[in-house]
Design a protein around this motif. Structure first.
Motif, PDB file in Angstrom:
ATOM      1  N   LYS A   1      -2.726 -39.504  -8.162  1.00  0.00           N
ATOM      2  CA  LYS A   1      -1.242 -39.646  -7.811  1.00  0.00           C
ATOM      3  C   LYS A   1      -1.246 -40.689  -6.590  1.00  0.00           C
ATOM      4  O   LYS A   1      -2.300 -41.030  -5.959  1.00  0.00           O
ATOM      5  CB  LYS A   1      -1.200 -38.231  -7.004  1.00  0.00           C
ATOM      6  N   ASN A   2      -0.066 -41.353  -6.645  1.00  0.00           N
ATOM      7  CA  ASN A   2       0.256 -42.244  -5.687  1.00  0.00           C
ATOM      8  C   ASN A   2       0.531 -41.561  -4.393  1.00  0.00           C
ATOM      9  O   ASN A   2       1.635 -40.758  -4.181  1.00  0.00           O
ATOM     10  CB  ASN A   2       1.567 -43.156  -6.092  1.00  0.00           C
ATOM     11  N   ARG A   3      -0.397 -41.782  -3.301  1.00  0.00           N
ATOM     12  CA  ARG A   3      -0.411 -41.170  -1.995  1.00  0.00           C
ATOM     13  C   ARG A   3       0.588 -41.582  -1.056  1.00  0.00           C
ATOM     14  O   ARG A   3       0.611 -41.085  -0.116  1.00  0.00           O
ATOM     15  CB  ARG A   3      -1.549 -40.704  -1.611  1.00  0.00           C
ATOM     16  N   THR A   4       1.011 -42.705  -1.279  1.00  0.00           N
ATOM     17  CA  THR A   4       1.765 -43.731  -0.215  1.00  0.00           C
ATOM     18  C   THR A   4       3.422 -43.131  -0.299  1.00  0.00           C
ATOM     19  O   THR A   4       3.971 -43.039  -1.446  1.00  0.00           O
ATOM     20  CB  THR A   4       1.736 -45.111  -0.468  1.00  0.00           C
ATOM     21  N   SER A   5       3.912 -42.754   0.823  1.00  0.00           N
ATOM     22  CA  SER A   5       4.984 -42.403   0.842  1.00  0.00           C
ATOM     23  C   SER A   5       6.224 -43.519   0.545  1.00  0.00           C
ATOM     24  O   SER A   5       5.834 -44.753   0.891  1.00  0.00           O
ATOM     25  CB  SER A   5       5.711 -42.012   2.281  1.00  0.00           C
ATOM     26  N   LYS A   6       7.024 -43.021  -0.299  1.00  0.00           N
ATOM     27  CA  LYS A   6       8.014 -44.225  -0.993  1.00  0.00           C
ATOM     28  C   LYS A   6       8.872 -44.863   0.238  1.00  0.00           C
ATOM     29  O   LYS A   6       9.321 -46.046   0.200  1.00  0.00           O
ATOM     30  CB  LYS A   6       9.109 -43.581  -1.791  1.00  0.00           C
ATOM     31  N   LYS A   7       8.838 -44.298   1.348  1.00  0.00           N
ATOM     32  CA  LYS A   7       9.744 -44.395   2.520  1.00  0.00           C
ATOM     33  C   LYS A   7       9.023 -45.636   3.313  1.00  0.00           C
ATOM     34  O   LYS A   7       9.755 -46.620   3.719  1.00  0.00           O
ATOM     35  CB  LYS A   7      10.133 -43.382   3.451  1.00  0.00           C
TER      36      LYS A   7
END
Ligand code: KG4
Ligand code: ZN
Length: 333
Positions: A198-204
């Motif tokens: 999973k991409n764990r970096t926040s989209k914000k």
């Protein structure tokens, strides 16, 4: 103008001669990777000693192949930072000595600026302002470049760089160093959906982060009792895919932010060692094109460390009379 470029910031000993009028260059690189491989990473003292030993041969070689005499060089351009102190010092000493002997100017260049301008060498239509995505072993940044020499970092990594992610995963899998090219090669035989990352970096978030993904992948690798070839291929495909997704997510976010914040530009440059990865380039290209942006990147040999980009940057900066005197020294970190 004939420029001699010298690069020794890490474990690549590189020299190049750039002919400004003819727009051609000749480049020589000795990668020390094979020497440092046995130690599991770059050993600074060995790197510096090797640079010391190799430069005379490489410089001689590049001059002979170019059919030039050292006196014909107009400018000596050398990397000053960032990098391994003694390695940088070796390059600087050779550059100063040559410039002094032939009584020509010498200029010191930031290695990252060299990477940033490397896209311009083979793409004559690069225009400023533009955005630069710099993805290498030590850096992962998006830079707003107003013009050559005027840069603002608008996004950076908060932990590991993307190159480190590739190198560390390759190390755990015992694939060798540097990891990026090996992972790209093996990823071609694997499937991205076999190991879900999973991409764990926040989209914000504006900045990059790769350590969460790295830890997750290491945990997944440790679950295997014995790693079969197919599993290694699948891990490589998944790592490459998630790295590309993270890069892509931030580039898109920044492009949208950028277009409203600064004057709209339709160009984005991508450079640094990881920019030689075709999968990442393709994904970024597809998405930025959809937003109306053009993507420019260096040839593969100019993505990783080289002295052509140092010679080119020196040539561009010398026109602003920004050359150094021979008292210049490497800064202690
Ligand atoms: O720009 P570079 O040669 O050195 C630095 O200034 O850091 O970048 C080296 C990094 C290493 O981490 C290496 O694994 C990565 O670039 N790299 C790649 C590829 N070729 C080199 N990463 C992904 N795919 C590649 N094909
Ligand atoms: Zn580099």
């Amino acid at each position: 103008m004939l420029v001699l470029g010298i690069e020794s910031s890490c474990d690549d000993t590189a020299v190049a001669i750039l002919n400004e009028q003819k727009e051609v260059y000749r480049s020589k690189i000795f990668s020390q990777a094979i020497i440092h491989k046995n130690f599991g990473g770059v050993v600074p003292e060995i790197a510096a000693r090797k640079h010391l030993e190799l430069f005379p041969y490489l410089i001689m070689n590049v001059l002979i192949e170019s059919g030039l005499n050292i006196e014909e060089i107009d400018l000596v351009s050398v990397t000053k930072e960032p990098g391994l102190k003694n390695s940088l010092l070796v390059g600087l000493m050779y550059a100063k000595t040559i410039a002094s002997l032939i009584n020509k100017k010498f200029i010191t260049i930031n290695h990252l600026e060299g990477h940033m301008l490397s896209s311009n060498i083979n793409n004559k239509c690069v225009k400023y302002p533009c955005l630069i995505l710099l993805i290498s072993g030590g850096h992962c940044e998006i830079i707003f470049a107003e013009k050559i020499g005027k840069y603002k970092v608008i996004s950076r990594t908060m932990d590991d760089s993307i190159g480190e992610l590739f190198d560390k995963v390759a190390k755990i899998l015992n694939l060798g160093y540097p990891g990026g090219p090996i992972i790209e090669k093996y990823a071609k035989y694997g499937y991205i959906n076999k190991i879900k990352v999973k991409n764990r970096t926040s989209k914000k978030m504006r900045n990059f982060s790769f350590s969460g993904v790295k830890t997750y992948i290491i945990q997944e690798i440790n679950k295997f009792k014995r790693l079969k070839k197919e599993s290694i291929f699948n891990i490589c495909a998944s790592v490459q895919n998630i790295a590309a997704e993270i890069i892509n997510q931030k580039v898109i976010k920044l492009l949208i932010l950028f277009s409203s914040k600064y004057n709209r530009s339709n160009q984005i440059l991508i450079s640094g060692g990881v920019a030689s990865n075709s999968y990442i380039k393709k994904m970024v290209h597809k998405n930025v094109k959809a937003l109306g942006y053009k993507l420019y990147f260096p040839t593969k040999e100019l993505c990783t460390d080289n002295a052509v980009m140092i010679a080119y940057t020196g040539m561009k900066k010398i026109s602003n009379n920004t050359y150094n005197n021979l008292n210049f020294d490497i800064k202690k970190r």
